[in-house]
Design a protein around this motif. Structure first.
Motif, PDB file in Angstrom:
ATOM      1  N   LYS A   1      -9.545  11.933  56.815  1.00 39.69           N
ATOM      2  CA  LYS A   1      -8.518  11.739  57.760  1.00 39.69           C
ATOM      3  C   LYS A   1      -6.931  12.476  56.909  1.00 39.69           C
ATOM      4  O   LYS A   1      -6.593  13.104  57.436  1.00 39.69           O
TER       5      LYS A   1
ATOM      6  N   LYS B   1     -14.055   7.891  55.086  1.00 36.76           N
ATOM      7  CA  LYS B   1     -13.620   8.313  56.345  1.00 36.76           C
ATOM      8  C   LYS B   1     -11.929   8.392  56.243  1.00 36.76           C
ATOM      9  O   LYS B   1     -11.355   9.481  56.557  1.00 36.76           O
ATOM     10  N   THR B   2     -11.415   7.572  55.348  1.00 38.28           N
ATOM     11  CA  THR B   2      -9.955   7.796  55.113  1.00 38.28           C
ATOM     12  C   THR B   2      -9.639   8.777  54.239  1.00 38.28           C
ATOM     13  O   THR B   2      -8.516   9.648  54.600  1.00 38.28           O
TER      14      THR B   2
ATOM     15  N   ARG C   1      -7.551  16.033  56.330  1.00 40.22           N
ATOM     16  CA  ARG C   1      -7.279  16.645  57.796  1.00 40.22           C
ATOM     17  C   ARG C   1      -5.876  16.750  57.985  1.00 40.22           C
ATOM     18  O   ARG C   1      -5.382  17.863  58.519  1.00 40.22           O
ATOM     19  N   ARG C   2      -5.077  15.464  57.896  1.00 43.24           N
ATOM     20  CA  ARG C   2      -3.565  15.862  57.968  1.00 43.24           C
ATOM     21  C   ARG C   2      -2.914  16.668  57.180  1.00 43.24           C
ATOM     22  O   ARG C   2      -2.123  17.410  57.358  1.00 43.24           O
TER      23      ARG C   2
END
Length: 50
Positions: free
Chosen positions: A43, A39-40, A46-47
């Protein structure tokens, strides 16, 4: 039913079955760690590519 709904249901079921399997084998901590790491990473990517 739409194809997306079927796909979502299948992924949901497979995740639950994976959790049950991890509990049976006693590898819950490893599974939780991998899920958090995934998940990290998602993220962060994605950024990065936003």
């Amino acid at each position: 039913m739409k194809l997306n709904q079927i796909r979502r249901a299948l992924y949901f079921i497979s995740r639950i079955l994976g959790d049950v399997n991890a509990v049976k084998r006693g590898k819950v901590g490893k599974r939780i760690g991998r899920r958090v790491a995934g998940k990290t990473t998602g993220k962060a990517l994605r950024r990065l590519f936003k």
